[in-house]
Scaffold this active site. Structure first.
Site, PDB file in Angstrom:
ATOM      1  N   LYS A  19       0.832  -1.212   0.000  1.00 51.87           N
ATOM      2  CA  LYS A  19       0.000   0.000   0.000  1.00 51.87           C
ATOM      3  C   LYS A  19       0.867   1.262   0.000  1.00 51.87           C
ATOM      4  O   LYS A  19       0.582   2.201  -0.727  1.00 51.87           O
ATOM      5  CB  LYS A  19      -0.908   0.047   1.243  1.00 51.87           C
ATOM      6  CG  LYS A  19      -1.968  -1.021   1.281  1.00 51.87           C
ATOM      7  CD  LYS A  19      -2.984  -0.758   2.375  1.00 51.87           C
ATOM      8  CE  LYS A  19      -2.406  -0.710   3.776  1.00 51.87           C
ATOM      9  NZ  LYS A  19      -1.764  -1.957   4.239  1.00 51.87           N
ATOM     10  N   ARG A  95      -9.393   1.365   9.383  1.00 47.47           N
ATOM     11  CA  ARG A  95      -8.954   0.000   9.669  1.00 47.47           C
ATOM     12  C   ARG A  95      -9.997  -0.761  10.480  1.00 47.47           C
ATOM     13  O   ARG A  95      -9.789  -1.943  10.770  1.00 47.47           O
ATOM     14  CB  ARG A  95      -7.661   0.061  10.474  1.00 47.47           C
ATOM     15  CG  ARG A  95      -6.402  -0.267   9.687  1.00 47.47           C
ATOM     16  CD  ARG A  95      -5.243  -0.144  10.632  1.00 47.47           C
ATOM     17  NE  ARG A  95      -4.065  -0.841  10.249  1.00 47.47           N
ATOM     18  CZ  ARG A  95      -2.996  -0.260   9.689  1.00 47.47           C
ATOM     19  NH1 ARG A  95      -3.010   1.001   9.386  1.00 47.47           N
ATOM     20  NH2 ARG A  95      -1.925  -0.968   9.441  1.00 47.47           N
ATOM     21  N   ARG A 134      11.924  -5.557   3.564  1.00 46.84           N
ATOM     22  CA  ARG A 134      11.517  -4.143   3.579  1.00 46.84           C
ATOM     23  C   ARG A 134      12.471  -3.301   4.438  1.00 46.84           C
ATOM     24  O   ARG A 134      12.834  -3.677   5.543  1.00 46.84           O
ATOM     25  CB  ARG A 134      10.098  -4.025   4.125  1.00 46.84           C
ATOM     26  CG  ARG A 134       9.658  -2.570   4.234  1.00 46.84           C
ATOM     27  CD  ARG A 134       8.204  -2.404   4.122  1.00 46.84           C
ATOM     28  NE  ARG A 134       7.514  -2.660   5.389  1.00 46.84           N
ATOM     29  CZ  ARG A 134       6.220  -2.394   5.554  1.00 46.84           C
ATOM     30  NH1 ARG A 134       5.515  -1.901   4.557  1.00 46.84           N
ATOM     31  NH2 ARG A 134       5.644  -2.655   6.699  1.00 46.84           N
ATOM     32  N   ARG A 167      11.738  -1.624  10.025  1.00 44.17           N
ATOM     33  CA  ARG A 167      10.753  -1.178  11.019  1.00 44.17           C
ATOM     34  C   ARG A 167      10.676  -2.195  12.156  1.00 44.17           C
ATOM     35  O   ARG A 167      10.638  -3.389  11.892  1.00 44.17           O
ATOM     36  CB  ARG A 167       9.375  -1.054  10.351  1.00 44.17           C
ATOM     37  CG  ARG A 167       9.046   0.349   9.938  1.00 44.17           C
ATOM     38  CD  ARG A 167       7.811   0.407   9.123  1.00 44.17           C
ATOM     39  NE  ARG A 167       6.635  -0.149   9.780  1.00 44.17           N
ATOM     40  CZ  ARG A 167       5.401  -0.078   9.282  1.00 44.17           C
ATOM     41  NH1 ARG A 167       5.208   0.536   8.129  1.00 44.17           N
ATOM     42  NH2 ARG A 167       4.386  -0.598   9.907  1.00 44.17           N
ATOM     43  N   ARG A 178       0.265  -8.693  13.438  1.00 39.01           N
ATOM     44  CA  ARG A 178      -0.366  -7.657  12.608  1.00 39.01           C
ATOM     45  C   ARG A 178      -1.332  -8.279  11.603  1.00 39.01           C
ATOM     46  O   ARG A 178      -2.409  -7.753  11.347  1.00 39.01           O
ATOM     47  CB  ARG A 178       0.707  -6.833  11.880  1.00 39.01           C
ATOM     48  CG  ARG A 178       1.445  -5.890  12.823  1.00 39.01           C
ATOM     49  CD  ARG A 178       2.688  -5.323  12.185  1.00 39.01           C
ATOM     50  NE  ARG A 178       2.409  -4.427  11.073  1.00 39.01           N
ATOM     51  CZ  ARG A 178       3.314  -4.058  10.188  1.00 39.01           C
ATOM     52  NH1 ARG A 178       4.542  -4.518  10.254  1.00 39.01           N
ATOM     53  NH2 ARG A 178       2.990  -3.227   9.233  1.00 39.01           N
TER      54      ARG A 178
HETATM   55  P1  AMP Z   1       1.056   0.944   9.029  1.00 38.90           P
HETATM   56  O1  AMP Z   1       2.240   1.815   8.768  1.00 38.90           O
HETATM   57  O2  AMP Z   1      -0.150   1.353   8.231  1.00 38.90           O
HETATM   58  O3  AMP Z   1       1.366  -0.522   8.909  1.00 38.90           O
HETATM   59  O4  AMP Z   1       0.639   1.197  10.562  1.00 38.90           O
HETATM   60  C1  AMP Z   1       1.534   0.896  11.618  1.00 38.90           C
HETATM   61  C2  AMP Z   1       0.766   0.708  12.911  1.00 38.90           C
HETATM   62  O5  AMP Z   1       0.103   1.927  13.280  1.00 38.90           O
HETATM   63  C3  AMP Z   1      -0.352  -0.318  12.832  1.00 38.90           C
HETATM   64  O6  AMP Z   1       0.132  -1.647  13.005  1.00 38.90           O
HETATM   65  C4  AMP Z   1      -1.229   0.139  13.992  1.00 38.90           C
HETATM   66  O7  AMP Z   1      -0.646  -0.226  15.208  1.00 38.90           O
HETATM   67  C5  AMP Z   1      -1.150   1.657  13.897  1.00 38.90           C
HETATM   68  N1  AMP Z   1      -2.216   2.199  13.020  1.00 38.90           N
HETATM   69  C6  AMP Z   1      -2.065   2.795  11.815  1.00 38.90           C
HETATM   70  N2  AMP Z   1      -3.250   3.151  11.279  1.00 38.90           N
HETATM   71  C7  AMP Z   1      -4.182   2.753  12.182  1.00 38.90           C
HETATM   72  C8  AMP Z   1      -5.606   2.815  12.192  1.00 38.90           C
HETATM   73  N3  AMP Z   1      -6.281   3.333  11.167  1.00 38.90           N
HETATM   74  N4  AMP Z   1      -6.243   2.307  13.281  1.00 38.90           N
HETATM   75  C9  AMP Z   1      -5.563   1.780  14.316  1.00 38.90           C
HETATM   76  N5  AMP Z   1      -4.227   1.675  14.360  1.00 38.90           N
HETATM   77  C10 AMP Z   1      -3.524   2.151  13.307  1.00 38.90           C
END
Ligand code: AMP
Length: 230
Positions: A19, A95, A134, A167, A178
């Site tokens: 994404k 989400r 990554r 990360r 996740r």
């Molecule tokens: P991402 O970079 O999109 O993988 O997000 C990293 C982490 O941020 C996720 O694993 C969640 O812990 C938190 N996070 C990001 N977006 C959301 C969301 N819309 N709702 C809840 N937690 C989020």
């Protein structure tokens, strides 16, 4: 692209499906900001802001979600900034169903509507492979892959020349968690948006360029179909 109808898009899909990579390309191609809630949270933690201190307690480095109210407030604030006037792309939001409901309400209040939701899907074995390779830039958030999208200089960000890192939530135990949380809380959004006639599935198995080709055709079809209220 400025001057044309506002484009409002959501990118859905499991962690590791690509994404972020597609979001950056869409942002450049359509000249709209790509808003990643994950990146917003990581930056807030790094900068030690009030939001960062709250988010840190939510164990995002362990793959747990941030509570809906906090995410929704952060998105409402970010999307009301002037650079979102031509439109925006949401990467990693909504989400959960309550987040999706809030987004609809938020847009409705402004007389706006989503153009569509791009569901970026890849098979689980490919996702696991993507995580292990990554690398991200801790300063500007750009994403690379050791094999499929290497930086020009190994280990160094092409944009700001910082040292790339893995990360902390890309390690295999956290990745498993996740994916579990995604299946439980986010995957139901596929049906939610399918029922609204807004879901468009993208097969993200190929290289980023090929996937982007599909993404652009889908967005062009959505733009032709939807006439959001200006
Ligand atoms: P991402 O970079 O999109 O993988 O997000 C990293 C982490 O941020 C996720 O694993 C969640 O812990 C938190 N996070 C990001 N977006 C959301 C969301 N819309 N709702 C809840 N937690 C989020």
């Amino acid at each position: 692209m400025r001057g044309s109808a506002r484009i409002i898009l959501v990118l859905l899909g499991p962690p590791g499906a690509g994404k972020g990579t597609q979001a950056s390309r869409i942002a450049v191609h359509y000249d709209i900001p790509a808003i990643s809630t994950g990146a917003m949270f990581r930056e807030a933690v790094q900068r030690g802001t009030r939001l960062g201190r709250i988010v840190q307690k939510c164990r995002i480095d362990q793959g747990e979600y941030v509570p809906d109210e906090i995410v929704i407030d952060a998105v409402r604030e970010r999307t009301s900034e002037p650079d979102c006037i031509p439109g925006f792309l949401l990467d990693g939001f909504p989400r959960t169903i309550p987040q999706a409901d809030s987004l609809n309400a938020m847009l409705e209040q402004q007389g706006q509507a989503l153009n569509g939701v791009l569901d970026i899907e890849a098979p689980i074995n490919e996702i696991i492979g993507r995580f292990s390779g990554r690398r991200v830039c801790p300063v500007d958030g750009s994403t690379y892959h050791l094999v499929t999208q290497p930086p020009q200089q190994p280990g160094i960000c092409d944009i700001c020349h910082s040292k790339l890192i893995m990360r902390p939530d890309d390690n295999s135990d956290v990745v498993r968690r996740r994916l579990e949380v995604y299946e439980q809380k986010t995957a139901p959004l596929r049906d939610y948006y399918r029922n609204l006639g807004q879901l468009r599935e993208i097969d993200a198995t190929g290289d980023p360029e090929t996937v982007f080709g599909q993404v652009v055709s889908v967005i062009e079809a959505l733009k032709a179909q939807t006439t959001p209220v200006l």
